[in-house]
Structure formats: C-alpha cells, structure tokens
Design a protein around this motif. Sequence first.
Motif, PDB file in Angstrom:
ATOM      1  N   LEU A  63     -36.432  58.456  62.564  1.00  0.00           N
ATOM      2  CA  LEU A  63     -35.083  58.036  62.202  1.00  0.00           C
ATOM      3  C   LEU A  63     -34.383  57.613  63.482  1.00  0.00           C
ATOM      4  O   LEU A  63     -34.222  58.419  64.399  1.00  0.00           O
ATOM      5  CB  LEU A  63     -34.310  59.171  61.528  1.00  0.00           C
ATOM      6  CG  LEU A  63     -32.842  58.890  61.230  1.00  0.00           C
ATOM      7  CD1 LEU A  63     -32.696  57.710  60.265  1.00  0.00           C
ATOM      8  CD2 LEU A  63     -32.166  60.124  60.665  1.00  0.00           C
ATOM      9  N   CYS A  65     -31.056  55.346  65.278  1.00  0.00           N
ATOM     10  CA  CYS A  65     -29.710  54.832  65.034  1.00  0.00           C
ATOM     11  C   CYS A  65     -29.314  53.930  66.188  1.00  0.00           C
ATOM     12  O   CYS A  65     -29.614  54.234  67.350  1.00  0.00           O
ATOM     13  CB  CYS A  65     -28.712  55.977  64.897  1.00  0.00           C
ATOM     14  SG  CYS A  65     -29.056  57.038  63.476  1.00  0.00           S
ATOM     15  N   ILE A  72     -33.271  60.719  66.111  1.00  0.00           N
ATOM     16  CA  ILE A  72     -32.602  61.963  65.721  1.00  0.00           C
ATOM     17  C   ILE A  72     -33.390  62.744  64.681  1.00  0.00           C
ATOM     18  O   ILE A  72     -32.970  63.808  64.266  1.00  0.00           O
ATOM     19  CB  ILE A  72     -31.155  61.723  65.255  1.00  0.00           C
ATOM     20  CG1 ILE A  72     -31.100  60.829  64.031  1.00  0.00           C
ATOM     21  CG2 ILE A  72     -30.323  61.160  66.380  1.00  0.00           C
ATOM     22  CD1 ILE A  72     -29.700  60.709  63.454  1.00  0.00           C
ATOM     23  N   VAL A  87     -32.420  65.976  58.806  1.00  0.00           N
ATOM     24  CA  VAL A  87     -31.500  65.983  59.943  1.00  0.00           C
ATOM     25  C   VAL A  87     -30.526  67.129  59.725  1.00  0.00           C
ATOM     26  O   VAL A  87     -29.868  67.203  58.688  1.00  0.00           O
ATOM     27  CB  VAL A  87     -30.740  64.645  60.057  1.00  0.00           C
ATOM     28  CG1 VAL A  87     -29.789  64.666  61.236  1.00  0.00           C
ATOM     29  CG2 VAL A  87     -31.723  63.487  60.174  1.00  0.00           C
ATOM     30  N   ASP A  91     -27.096  67.165  64.412  1.00  0.00           N
ATOM     31  CA  ASP A  91     -27.473  65.768  64.610  1.00  0.00           C
ATOM     32  C   ASP A  91     -26.763  64.811  63.665  1.00  0.00           C
ATOM     33  O   ASP A  91     -26.846  63.601  63.849  1.00  0.00           O
ATOM     34  CB  ASP A  91     -28.986  65.613  64.471  1.00  0.00           C
ATOM     35  CG  ASP A  91     -29.728  66.322  65.585  1.00  0.00           C
ATOM     36  OD1 ASP A  91     -29.245  66.272  66.733  1.00  0.00           O
ATOM     37  OD2 ASP A  91     -30.766  66.927  65.309  1.00  0.00           O
ATOM     38  N   THR A  92     -26.064  65.318  62.644  1.00  0.00           N
ATOM     39  CA  THR A  92     -25.355  64.418  61.732  1.00  0.00           C
ATOM     40  C   THR A  92     -24.218  63.706  62.444  1.00  0.00           C
ATOM     41  O   THR A  92     -23.760  62.669  61.983  1.00  0.00           O
ATOM     42  CB  THR A  92     -24.792  65.158  60.496  1.00  0.00           C
ATOM     43  OG1 THR A  92     -23.848  66.142  60.922  1.00  0.00           O
ATOM     44  CG2 THR A  92     -25.905  65.796  59.686  1.00  0.00           C
ATOM     45  N   PHE A  95     -25.398  60.314  63.179  1.00  0.00           N
ATOM     46  CA  PHE A  95     -25.916  59.573  62.031  1.00  0.00           C
ATOM     47  C   PHE A  95     -24.845  58.686  61.417  1.00  0.00           C
ATOM     48  O   PHE A  95     -23.754  59.141  61.095  1.00  0.00           O
ATOM     49  CB  PHE A  95     -26.438  60.556  60.973  1.00  0.00           C
ATOM     50  CG  PHE A  95     -27.026  59.886  59.767  1.00  0.00           C
ATOM     51  CD1 PHE A  95     -28.319  59.411  59.785  1.00  0.00           C
ATOM     52  CD2 PHE A  95     -26.272  59.722  58.612  1.00  0.00           C
ATOM     53  CE1 PHE A  95     -28.869  58.796  58.670  1.00  0.00           C
ATOM     54  CE2 PHE A  95     -26.804  59.111  57.496  1.00  0.00           C
ATOM     55  CZ  PHE A  95     -28.100  58.636  57.528  1.00  0.00           C
ATOM     56  N   ASP A  96     -25.160  57.414  61.254  1.00  0.00           N
ATOM     57  CA  ASP A  96     -24.300  56.463  60.562  1.00  0.00           C
ATOM     58  C   ASP A  96     -25.205  55.641  59.645  1.00  0.00           C
ATOM     59  O   ASP A  96     -26.050  54.886  60.127  1.00  0.00           O
ATOM     60  CB  ASP A  96     -23.590  55.550  61.559  1.00  0.00           C
ATOM     61  CG  ASP A  96     -22.719  54.501  60.885  1.00  0.00           C
ATOM     62  OD1 ASP A  96     -22.653  54.456  59.633  1.00  0.00           O
ATOM     63  OD2 ASP A  96     -22.103  53.712  61.614  1.00  0.00           O
ATOM     64  N   CYS A 100     -28.285  53.301  61.075  1.00  0.00           N
ATOM     65  CA  CYS A 100     -29.534  54.059  61.198  1.00  0.00           C
ATOM     66  C   CYS A 100     -30.602  53.454  60.293  1.00  0.00           C
ATOM     67  O   CYS A 100     -30.291  52.848  59.266  1.00  0.00           O
ATOM     68  CB  CYS A 100     -29.306  55.529  60.833  1.00  0.00           C
ATOM     69  SG  CYS A 100     -28.245  56.399  62.001  1.00  0.00           S
TER      70      CYS A 100
END
Length: 150
Positions: A63, A65, A72, A87, A91-92, A95-96, A100
């Motif tokens: 994964l 981003c 991540i 995740v 780590d969020t 995250f987008d 990502c």
Amino acid sequence: MKTSQSTFLITILLIASFSSSTHGLILNGLRIGSIRINGVLFCSLDGNLIGNSPPLSGAIVQLSCAGQNTDIGQALTNPAGVFVVVVKILDTFFFDPATCFIRVNLPVATCSVFPPDGALTASLNLVSIIQTALGNIANFTTGNFVHSIL
C-alpha cells in the motif's frame, strides 16, 4: 519545583487530548481506527482475471500513498491470489483514499507473463465502514490493476 513539573505535565496532557480529535482519518463523518484492503491478483498481463488465468501466489503487495517515502502496509498473496492489507490506527494518519494505491513491483518470479519491469497498480474503492467497540474499520477493495512504469 515539583508543582511546576506537575502543572507542565497536566498542560501537555490537556493539549494532547484536545489535538488528538483533529488528527487521523475521518470517512463519512466517522473516525477510522483501522483499514482493510482486500484484493485478488492473477498471473495475467495486467494482474486481473483474464479467461482462466491462474491466481498468483506468494507475491508481495504494498500500500503506497503519494508523497510518502515508505509503504504504509503490505501483504503476501495466498495460494488463491487473495491478499488483505491491514493498516492500524497510527498509520491511518498517512492514508488518503484519493492518493493511495496498491502496488506490486515487477518482475514477480512466479508469473512469467508479467512485463519485465515497472509495477502493477490498482486504485482503492471504499466498500463499507464497520462500527465496532474497538473502533471503526474501513473496508476497501482494489480496482483493476494496470501496468505502470515507475
């Protein structure tokens, strides 16, 4: 001296408690505690199911981003080609869903029909958000894989 240290510690804890509500991933108005991304990878020119292409076992799926120097999350495909990238809450923050994607670096030794270089990438699609006592879980699935030159 002890009173000033206690006051300082209480101040730091208060600031941390107020600022934590502004950080992290929020989807559909819900704070997300973890993310699960499900997908299947096949041994075909683009990694998607084409005809009777066999599932791809043992491939590393990452994964990534945009703007991040590291992945991540990652997973290994099982004998059916299925993978689940998980995740966790810390780590969020990175995250987008708009930036990502899932990536498989090429070549993959167990599939001779893949292009010799580049990567297979797939976008992410939100499927559901499950509310649990331990936090909300955002479930994503992958879109179709495409070959990319990195």
